[in-house]
Design a protein around this motif. Structure first.
Motif, PDB file in Angstrom:
ATOM      1  N   MET A   1       0.843  -1.182   0.000  1.00 47.70           N
ATOM      2  CA  MET A   1       0.000   0.000   0.000  1.00 47.70           C
ATOM      3  C   MET A   1       0.886   1.242   0.000  1.00 47.70           C
ATOM      4  O   MET A   1       1.730   1.414   0.877  1.00 47.70           O
ATOM      5  N   ASN A   2       0.694   2.115  -0.977  1.00 41.95           N
ATOM      6  CA  ASN A   2       1.435   3.372  -1.052  1.00 41.95           C
ATOM      7  C   ASN A   2       0.774   4.378  -0.104  1.00 41.95           C
ATOM      8  O   ASN A   2      -0.336   4.836  -0.355  1.00 41.95           O
ATOM      9  N   HIS A   3       1.456   4.720   0.969  1.00 42.53           N
ATOM     10  CA  HIS A   3       0.847   5.537   2.015  1.00 42.53           C
ATOM     11  C   HIS A   3       0.450   6.916   1.503  1.00 42.53           C
ATOM     12  O   HIS A   3      -0.633   7.417   1.826  1.00 42.53           O
ATOM     13  N   GLU A   4       1.298   7.556   0.721  1.00 43.80           N
ATOM     14  CA  GLU A   4       0.988   8.899   0.228  1.00 43.80           C
ATOM     15  C   GLU A   4      -0.220   8.877  -0.699  1.00 43.80           C
ATOM     16  O   GLU A   4      -1.094   9.755  -0.619  1.00 43.80           O
ATOM     17  N   ALA A 109      -5.306  -1.878   3.614  1.00 42.15           N
ATOM     18  CA  ALA A 109      -5.906  -2.530   2.452  1.00 42.15           C
ATOM     19  C   ALA A 109      -6.479  -3.856   2.932  1.00 42.15           C
ATOM     20  O   ALA A 109      -5.760  -4.681   3.509  1.00 42.15           O
ATOM     21  N   ILE A 110      -7.775  -4.057   2.723  1.00 43.11           N
ATOM     22  CA  ILE A 110      -8.433  -5.242   3.279  1.00 43.11           C
ATOM     23  C   ILE A 110      -7.755  -6.517   2.803  1.00 43.11           C
ATOM     24  O   ILE A 110      -7.591  -7.472   3.570  1.00 43.11           O
ATOM     25  N   GLY A 111      -7.304  -6.520   1.555  1.00 41.84           N
ATOM     26  CA  GLY A 111      -6.664  -7.720   1.017  1.00 41.84           C
ATOM     27  C   GLY A 111      -5.351  -8.071   1.680  1.00 41.84           C
ATOM     28  O   GLY A 111      -4.872  -9.199   1.545  1.00 41.84           O
ATOM     29  N   ASP A 112      -4.767  -7.115   2.421  1.00 40.31           N
ATOM     30  CA  ASP A 112      -3.482  -7.365   3.092  1.00 40.31           C
ATOM     31  C   ASP A 112      -3.644  -7.822   4.533  1.00 40.31           C
ATOM     32  O   ASP A 112      -2.649  -8.143   5.191  1.00 40.31           O
ATOM     33  N   LEU A 113      -4.878  -7.836   5.048  1.00 37.45           N
ATOM     34  CA  LEU A 113      -5.086  -8.139   6.454  1.00 37.45           C
ATOM     35  C   LEU A 113      -5.108  -9.640   6.725  1.00 37.45           C
ATOM     36  O   LEU A 113      -5.562 -10.438   5.897  1.00 37.45           O
ATOM     37  N   TYR A 226     -15.517  -2.893  -0.847  1.00 35.37           N
ATOM     38  CA  TYR A 226     -14.631  -1.837  -0.353  1.00 35.37           C
ATOM     39  C   TYR A 226     -13.182  -2.325  -0.344  1.00 35.37           C
ATOM     40  O   TYR A 226     -12.906  -3.493  -0.093  1.00 35.37           O
ATOM     41  N   GLU A 227     -12.269  -1.394  -0.565  1.00 34.04           N
ATOM     42  CA  GLU A 227     -10.844  -1.735  -0.688  1.00 34.04           C
ATOM     43  C   GLU A 227     -10.069  -1.479   0.590  1.00 34.04           C
ATOM     44  O   GLU A 227      -9.129  -2.210   0.902  1.00 34.04           O
ATOM     45  N   TYR A 228     -10.477  -0.453   1.345  1.00 35.58           N
ATOM     46  CA  TYR A 228      -9.711  -0.045   2.521  1.00 35.58           C
ATOM     47  C   TYR A 228     -10.606   0.048   3.756  1.00 35.58           C
ATOM     48  O   TYR A 228     -11.791   0.356   3.667  1.00 35.58           O
TER      49      TYR A 228
END
Length: 258
Positions: A1-4, A109-113, A226-228
């Motif tokens: 996930m790109n924070h900026e 990012a939900i996919g990273d959890l 939803y993505e985030y």
């Protein structure tokens, strides 16, 4: 996930371009300020976004004080760590606003959890759909946080009555005893679902209930497209969320004006 990139997306979708909810609230855009007007004084009333500098900030603050006085609603100025000018918080304090506790804006990012979280034996998660469930949520919130939760009762009952499709409310039950409560707002037309609450009574802390409630809402948000996930995290919840995979993006402080 790109924070900026994600923070810029959050700023645009959740603040600058905020949409009104289906609960009688409305959004007003007045030059360099966006305000959320609740249906009544007990609802959430706030300045949610601003684009100010040293030459415009004081006049904008005075204008918001006048506008909300006209409406007759107390309100907060929702200040984020990257908002300008850099001394905006000091200017708000000088204008009579009172800062609340600092929180941390955390996004995942939900996919990273990692959603493989188990509840303690004998504990289940129930969806809240009526006034009795709202009362359990408010009561457990008062026990968990030690604060009056009448504002929460009002908000949740209003949401069930006027925007039930966005009423994602949950209590964790140990038998017949509510031990934790939380809710989720799905922000239509955005990539973000917001997680709120998650207060657990002291005797049940440290057993994974908070993590399980996050995972439950994350699965629902993912199914809805939803993505985030976004959280305004307290100092207690921040380390738990970091272990789950949430990233710290900035801080946020509500400045309250009666």
């Amino acid at each position: 996930m790109n924070h900026e990139e994600v923070l810029a997306l959050f700023d645009r979708q959740m603040r600058r371009d905020m949409r009104s909810e289906g609960d009688g609230s409305r959004i007003e855009r007045d030059g360099s300020v966006v305000r959320h007007i609740g249906a009544d004084p007990k609802a959430w009333n706030a300045v949610v976004w601003s684009d100010l500098d040293e030459t415009t900030a004081d006049a904008a603050i005075a204008g918001e004080v006048r506008r909300f006085a006209e409406i007759g609603h107390p309100f907060e100025w929702k200040l984020y760590g990257y908002d300008k000018p850099a001394d905006l918080g000091d200017r708000l304090t000088a204008a009579g606003f009172v800062p609340d506790d600092e929180e941390t804006l955390m996004i995942a990012a939900i996919g990273d959890l990692d959603l493989d979280v188990r509840l303690p034996d004998g504990v289940r998660i129930d969806r809240v759909t009526d006034a009795a469930g709202v009362e359990m949520m408010a009561s457990v919130s008062e026990l968990a946080f030690g604060e009056d939760a009448d504002w929460l009762r009002h908000r949740l009952l209003d949401q069930l009555a006027n925007d039930p499709e966005n009423a994602y409310m949950f209590v964790a039950m140990a038998g017949d005893e509510p031990v934790s409560g939380c809710r989720m707002d799905v922000n239509r037309g955005t990539a973000f679902a917001g997680l709120w609450g998650g207060g657990t009574v002291s005797a049940w802390r440290g057993r994974g209930i908070y993590r399980a409630l996050v995972a439950e809402r994350a699965r629902i948000a993912a199914d809805l497209g939803y993505e985030y996930l976004q959280v305004d995290a307290s100092s207690q919840s921040r380390p738990i969320l970091e272990r789950l995979g949430f990233a710290v993006l900035t801080n946020t402080i509500p400045y309250n004006k009666a």
